[in-house]
Write a protein that holds these residues in place. Structure first.
Motif, PDB file in Angstrom:
ATOM      1  N   ALA A 274       0.828  -1.211   0.000  1.00 37.35           N
ATOM      2  CA  ALA A 274       0.000   0.000   0.000  1.00 37.35           C
ATOM      3  C   ALA A 274       0.859   1.256   0.000  1.00 37.35           C
ATOM      4  O   ALA A 274       0.672   2.148  -0.845  1.00 37.35           O
TER       5      ALA A 274
ATOM      6  N   CYS B 196      -2.773   4.260   4.958  1.00 34.26           N
ATOM      7  CA  CYS B 196      -3.592   3.110   5.344  1.00 34.26           C
ATOM      8  C   CYS B 196      -4.011   3.158   6.804  1.00 34.26           C
ATOM      9  O   CYS B 196      -3.415   3.849   7.636  1.00 34.26           O
TER      10      CYS B 196
ATOM     11  N   PHE C 292      -3.291  -1.161  -6.032  1.00 32.00           N
ATOM     12  CA  PHE C 292      -3.018   0.019  -5.210  1.00 32.00           C
ATOM     13  C   PHE C 292      -2.747   1.282  -6.027  1.00 32.00           C
ATOM     14  O   PHE C 292      -2.391   2.310  -5.451  1.00 32.00           O
TER      15      PHE C 292
END
Length: 497
Positions: free
Chosen positions: A176, A183, A477
């Motif tokens: 991520a 996140c 992502f």
């Protein structure tokens, strides 16, 4: 940090959320005890995050994402951050491994030798991956130059399971943030300790808000996180039913979601296999990580001509496995992660016997404190029996006999799951035909559990949707943007002239 006098001294008395670069202070609210599976004692308490606390975490992640200093950071600078995280994990390996063992009951030797190394490698791998991603330029139309750029999606909700927190959560966090997202991580309420420390270590390196942590039950904290309108995408590893709920939530909000779910993987052993290697592989695939892994080769399909000999040797080895203290390096299998899950596993002994299965070995709890069970195997009359179709998620193998390759492929595919498969044969043609014939996301031939992060990983059917891996994670992502620019004098229509 030097090791404390007792491993239990590493466990904090209270685990709270970690938001905007700091742990949330002790506040009122629901408290969840955290147990040591090795003896059942309470070693910590979890402070559950409610919807307001989850909102704080998401807003922190959004602020961090909106900051161009993070979102538009040069690849070389982001690589440096990821490399530093990997080095920090390695420098704190013993503490992280001990916390994981205290929480999940996994043998510490294995956590040190596999999970912690994998966690560090995840960050190092994505540091390398982001510098090697190719671009796309289209020039077939001679009057225009069209190119594609990739951009981070935004704020990711990352939900990690209890069976291997460090390895699996670190994969999500690394992928991520490598591509510029921020996140909010939610561990299982059973196993918050190692991930709380990991997030704290990461925040010594990343800007505040890039990686946040919320803790609590799925129906409270998890639901608030996945339902939050400012979450842009969801990555989940866990049970199939919870995965269905998350996909429904994501669908209602038109959010991308990747879910890695359960498995009931077939381990196919042919008569022409290297029998010693196949035996070692079968034991590894069902009993490593205390048997609690979605990759487990829990359905062992053995060709009829070698069935009795192979099963006999398996049982003999299984009865010699050292079950005990997960902090002891001599231990091979530690305790089950919770008392409730131990009872779930043991309940399948009766289920199997009620459908005509024979108990080959194990099937009982150990007479000692903690959540220990004997390595267990049954001989199932049919691949359709519940013990062959339902995920038990423990050190519990079911043996089934097959006649030939077609029979083995048919039985392997008679499952609602399709995560991984195993095939043991010295015949290349047979290996290729089985690999292509069995419906799984991944097939291991003559080897157990080799994870190549460059290749996609994920399941089919009830084992999930989406993939991890270099290209697959980039696709999830990031978002693609197509830009077209004229490179010649082009005539435009003139309205209103």
């Amino acid at each position: 940090m030097s090791a404390p006098a007792s491993p239990f001294d590493w466990a904090p008395k209270l685990v709270s959320s970690f938001i905007d670069g700091a742990f949330v202070g002790e506040v009122g609210g629901y408290r969840i005890p955290t147990f040591y599976p090795g003896d059942g004692r309470i070693i910590s308490e979890l402070q559950e995050a409610d919807a307001l606390e989850v909102d704080r975490a998401v807003r922190s992640a959004r602020r961090a994402f909106n900051d161009p200093a993070w979102r538009d950071m040069a690849v070389e600078a982001r690589q440096s951050i990821l490399y530093r995280i990997a080095e920090t994990i390695e420098a704190n390996a013993l503490e992280l491994a001990t916390l994981e063992t205290l929480n999940a009951g996994i043998v510490r030797r294995d956590v040190l030798g596999r999970q912690v190394l994998r966690a560090a490698y995840n960050f190092r791998f994505f540091a390398e991956a982001i510098s090697q991603q190719p671009g796309q330029v289209w020039q077939q139309n001679k009057d225009y130059l069209t190119f594609v750029t990739r951009h981070p999606v935004g704020v990711a909700a990352l939900i990690a399971p209890w069976n291997s927190p460090l390895a699996l959560a670190s994969m999500k966090v690394a992928s991520a943030i490598a591509f510029g997202n921020t996140c909010v991580l939610k561990p299982s309420e059973q196993t918050p300790l190692s991930l709380a420390r990991l997030v704290e270590l990461i925040n010594d390196i990343t800007p505040p808000g890039v990686v946040n942590l919320v803790n609590g039950r799925g129906g409270v904290t998890g639901a608030a996180l996945t339902e939050h309108p400012d979450i842009d995408l969801i990555a989940f590893t866990g049970g199939t039913e919870t995965g269905r709920q998350i996909m429904q939530t994501a669908g209602r909000r038109l959010k991308p979601a990747a879910v890695e779910l359960g498995g009931k993987s077939a381990n196919i052993i042919f008569a022409d296999a290297d029998q010693e290697r196949a035996l070692d592989g079968a034991l590894i695939s069902i009993f490593s990580n205390n048997g609690q892994q979605c990759l487990a080769g829990s359905r062992i399909l053995v060709e009829d001509s070698i069935f009795d000999d192979f099963v006999g040797r398996f049982v003999e080895r299984a009865q010699k496995i050292r079950v005990g203290d997960p902090l002891d390096d001599a231990t091979e299998i530690g305790p089950i992660a919770s008392a409730r899950h131990r009872e779930h596993i043991l309940s399948y002994v009766g289920v199997a016997q009620s459908q005509g299965a024979s108990l080959l070995t194990g099937g009982h709890a150990l007479d000692r404190p903690g959540y220990f069970v004997e390595p267990t195997a049954v001989l199932a009359p049919s691949n359709s029996d519940r013990v062959c179709q339902e995920e038990i998620f423990g050190p519990f193998a079911a043996f089934v006999k097959f006649r030939d390759m077609e029979d083995a492929i048919r039985m392997a595919n008679e499952s609602q799951f399709g995560l991984v498969g195993y095939c043991w044969t010295q015949n290349l043609d047979k290996a290729l035909r089985v690999s292509q014939g069995v419906r799984t996301g991944l097939m291991w031939v003559n080897t157990p559990m080799v994870r190549e992060l460059r290749a996609p990983f994920g399941g089919v059917k009830d084992s999930g949707l989406g993939r991890d891996g270099a290209a697959a994670s980039m696709a999830f992502f990031t978002e693609e943007k197509t830009t077209t620019i004229p490179i010649a004098d082009t005539t435009l229509r003139k309205f209103g002239v």
